[in-house]
Each structure stands twice: as structure tokens, then as C-alpha cells.
Design a protein around this motif. Sequence first.
Motif, mmCIF file in Angstrom:
data_model
loop_
_atom_site.group_PDB
_atom_site.id
_atom_site.type_symbol
_atom_site.label_atom_id
_atom_site.label_comp_id
_atom_site.label_asym_id
_atom_site.label_seq_id
_atom_site.Cartn_x
_atom_site.Cartn_y
_atom_site.Cartn_z
ATOM 1 N N ASP A 1 0.833 -1.199 0.000
ATOM 2 C CA ASP A 1 0.000 0.000 0.000
ATOM 3 C C ASP A 1 0.869 1.251 0.000
ATOM 4 O O ASP A 1 1.543 1.551 0.995
ATOM 5 N N TYR B 1 2.890 -4.286 4.447
ATOM 6 C CA TYR B 1 2.420 -4.646 5.775
ATOM 7 C C TYR B 1 2.378 -6.166 5.916
ATOM 8 O O TYR B 1 1.894 -6.876 5.032
ATOM 9 N N GLU C 1 -7.605 -3.586 -0.453
ATOM 10 C CA GLU C 1 -8.129 -2.229 -0.663
ATOM 11 C C GLU C 1 -9.110 -2.293 -1.827
ATOM 12 O O GLU C 1 -8.782 -2.781 -2.901
ATOM 13 N N THR D 1 -11.411 1.846 0.323
ATOM 14 C CA THR D 1 -11.700 1.324 1.657
ATOM 15 C C THR D 1 -10.854 0.075 1.892
ATOM 16 O O THR D 1 -10.665 -0.736 0.982
ATOM 17 N N TYR D 2 -10.369 -0.079 3.103
ATOM 18 C CA TYR D 2 -9.545 -1.234 3.445
ATOM 19 C C TYR D 2 -10.408 -2.295 4.120
ATOM 20 O O TYR D 2 -11.212 -1.980 5.017
ATOM 21 N N ASP E 1 -10.512 2.751 7.352
ATOM 22 C CA ASP E 1 -9.925 3.776 6.478
ATOM 23 C C ASP E 1 -8.411 3.652 6.348
ATOM 24 O O ASP E 1 -7.789 4.432 5.629
ATOM 25 N N SER E 2 -7.818 2.670 7.038
ATOM 26 C CA SER E 2 -6.369 2.506 7.005
ATOM 27 C C SER E 2 -6.050 1.021 7.138
ATOM 28 O O SER E 2 -6.790 0.279 7.819
ATOM 29 N N THR F 1 -3.917 -0.194 8.928
ATOM 30 C CA THR F 1 -3.564 -0.452 10.324
ATOM 31 C C THR F 1 -4.746 -0.243 11.269
ATOM 32 O O THR F 1 -4.572 -0.223 12.485
#
Length: 516
Positions: A126, A131, A179, A183-184, A205-206, A208
Motif C-alpha cells: 500500500d 504490511y 483495498e 476502503t480497506y 480507512d487505514s 492499520t
Amino acid sequence: MQYRNPVLPGTHPDPTVCRVGEDYYLATSSFEYFPGVPLYHSTDLVSWTHVGHCLTRESQLDVTDTDSSDGIYAPTLRHHDGTFYLVTTFVGGGGHFVVTAEEPTGEWSEPTSLDAPGFDPDLFFDDGTVYLSYAHGPTLAETTVHVAPVDLDTGAVGDSRTLWEGIEGTFCEAPHLYEVDGTYYLLTAEGGTHTNHMVVAARGDSPTGPFEPCPHNPILSHRGHPMHPVSAAGHGDLVDAPDGSWWLVFLGVRQQGGHPGWHHLGRETFLAPVDWRDGWPVVAAGGPVDLVVDVESLPGDGGSPEPSAPARETHETFDGETLDGAFEFRRNPAEGAYSLDDESLTLRPRTASLDDRGATFVGRRQAHFDCRCSVHLAFDPAPGEEAGLALVADERHHYEVGLRGRENGSVALVRRRVGDVTAVAAERRVDGETFELTVDATPTSYRFAVEAGGGGETARDGPLATAAPRYLATEVTGLFTGVYVGPYVVARTGSSDHEEPTAAHVERFRYEPTEP
């Protein structure tokens, strides 16, 4: 149109999938088997062709001393900027590692170890950051999902944070991050790997977090359908098609015998269509996934899907330079134990029985409840030596039909090993230099036969004995794998290192589905 589940029958647990253009690649767990991580290719998500393994060298994978159902757990396969990445965990070995390839059907790199605990790793790319997410906890029942940035060149893992604790707080594992339209999404497996298994979704939204749970979680589970022919549905991975459709590959089992039932073919790979409603994935229109699935269309050219490679007949005459890709070894094959010579597979014994971890055995997955497997064998055993055809779950759970040398000649025998109990079910005196050994399988029985000369369909004198598949099932063995079937040879007890054991020559191996 219709397609049939499972799309990869026989032991194919923890499926992971990625798309490159119009091509799909799928990998599964391999545990103690070698080569590790079988790899498949498809253009329609239903018809899968075996194109190799990701871990083919001992420098990549040494499972010589690995316990049954340890080894390679839950890979994640991804493609990014022209490179394929496979991350997985060597449980009981070196932990997480990643291998890469420019061409997935070629050689994969040497492993790069990743400095993180746990199991079931996932990679997500990303905006320049990679990650690593994984499951970890004080016990298997108390695992949660963690995420951290990772440097894939060095294996260094940054500071981690808890990403997800599960909707029930138990057995939270198998994370996958995606993603979709900004949106994740996070998918996890929860509830354990058996009848309470499920796929859970969350979004944020992330990558993480924080993540909010899907209001109709679990998005897939058969836990409320105890009599459904597919059980233990879970551990899913999403993929989109060029036409905009979405799909989920996941593991499940085909249970036999009603409720509670048993499954001896292992955890298999299933496919389900996915819709998006209110920003959430909905699997199979919100219902259970059937063995026959109706869909408007499949990716690809729209033709009728063909059976995947594991569902096809294997007819091996051993006249090539390598074994058929359907074959795998229990742990790394010992040097000199297996060779292709003069249009036969030569097996040389290393242990006194299949109860021993280093036994000479090579097999393919049993992928059908109804099937016939046979070997044409040239073998002249000395007293105490034995070779034949085995159905193996592990060293404590196996059946075999074999030829064993006695002081006054050879006998054909059937042996059953279930846990702490070993018994010879039948013996019969045989004469000859070549033999056809056969196993005829149904959902509730294995029938073993031997014919001297090996020219007929069944033994002239009928089957030697029968055995029940259920005693090789996970519900008895406690294993993550199913039955493999193939030839074996063992040495006589107490043989000296200076004595040359008798080799067995397998001239033909045939696996034939016989399902109606």
C-alpha cells in the motif's frame, strides 16, 4: 452455468489466490509434505492445472524432522510490480519467511526470514509500504491479528499493533488485507478449523485500523448447517475478475456418515461467488455453499469448466525424467531411496515399517471417495522385506496391501495401523515375479486385492481384506491433512547396514476416479 465444488479436491487447505491479468494462481498449505506449497493456474477459477511447487529445494524447506501436521502453514500468494511473493510459516521450524519469483512456474528464491511471531502471515502492499499481518497469542484459542510494516529485502519487521481481536474472541487467524475503492478490508478465519469455522469481515480507512465489523458476520460459515455435505467452511481469500465479479476461495470438508460424521480426504478448496452490498462482501448470496453451484458466468472464455488436475486420472509409467507432479513425499526424500530407472520407479527401503518417519513412500492425494488405485510391482523380497501400496494419513494411521518375504516364499498381506493398534487383517501365499496391487475405495470402505502377474482388473481370488476410511479421518487422527495413496517399500527388522536390501520396482501407477 454450473460448476462443482470442491474445485481442488483432496488435501488442499488454506487456499490463497491472486490474479495477474486474466490468469489466476492458487497455493495451499503443505505441512510436512515435500515439495512444499503446491501451485495451480486457472483462467476460470474452477479448472486448475498444477504448475509446480514453490518450495522445491532442501535449502528452501527441510522438513526431515518435522512432526505430522507441522511444517508449512497457511501461505499467502500475492503479485506486485511484476514479482510474485509467497509468505508462509514453517511451524516447528524457522517461523515466517517469504520467497519470490518473476515467473511462478520457474524457480522461487531462497527464503528471507521475517522477524515476527505467530502464524498465518499475509502481505499487503500500500503506497510504498508493505504490511505483514499475522495471528499470534498466548494459546491457539487466544490468538489475535497483528500488523506491522516489513522490509522484504532484509526481513526486518517494524513495531506491531493489534489489528483485530475477533468477533468471539477465540481462534482469530488467517488475516488477509485488501483495498477496494479506497476502503480497506480485513478478512479473518475464526471459530477453529472444524465445524465452527467461519470467515469474518471488517473494514476501515487505514490498513492499520481501526476496523469495524461487518454487520452480517460471519460472511461465510456452515456452523449452523450440521447436515450439509460441506462442513468446516472458512479461511477464505478474495479475488476479483477482469469482468468485475468477485470470488472467494476457502477451505471446507466433505463429511461422511451424517452428524457428527468424519472426513478422510482432508480439507479441500472450494469456490463461492461474492456480491457487494452496502460496501460489504456477501458470499453465496448469504447462504451455505453447495457442491453444485449455479452462477450466471465464470471468468474466462465462458466454456464449460474441466475438472482440476487433482480430480483427473493419474497414469504414470515412469518413463520420464521426473515424477508426475501429483506425487509428493512425506518429508524430504532421502538420497538414493527413489530413482527413475529403466521405465520404473525404483524404491529402496530405509526403515522397517511405515510407522517410522523416514519410510520410503511416495503418494498422491486421494481426491475422490470412489476411486481405484493400483501399482504394478516387480519385487522378489528376502524374508522380512516388504513392498506394496499404502493409504497413509501419518505414521500412526495407515493401511497397506503388500508383498512380504517369508522363509518359504512370499505372502500378500493387508495391515491396518490405527493409533496404538496394528493388526494384519489377511495373508495369502503368492507366487510370481510381478504383481498388481489394488485398492478400490468407496465412501465407507477400502477393498484390497493382489494379483500375480498383474494383468487383470481384480485379484482372481477376490479381495484380501477391507478397511474403513473413517479410521484415517481427521476426527480420529487429529491431523490437518487427508489420505495419500502410493507405493512403499520397507526393510526387514534388524537388517545390517552392510546388507543390500531388495529394491522394489514400480512399473506402473494408476489412480482412476470411479464416482458415478
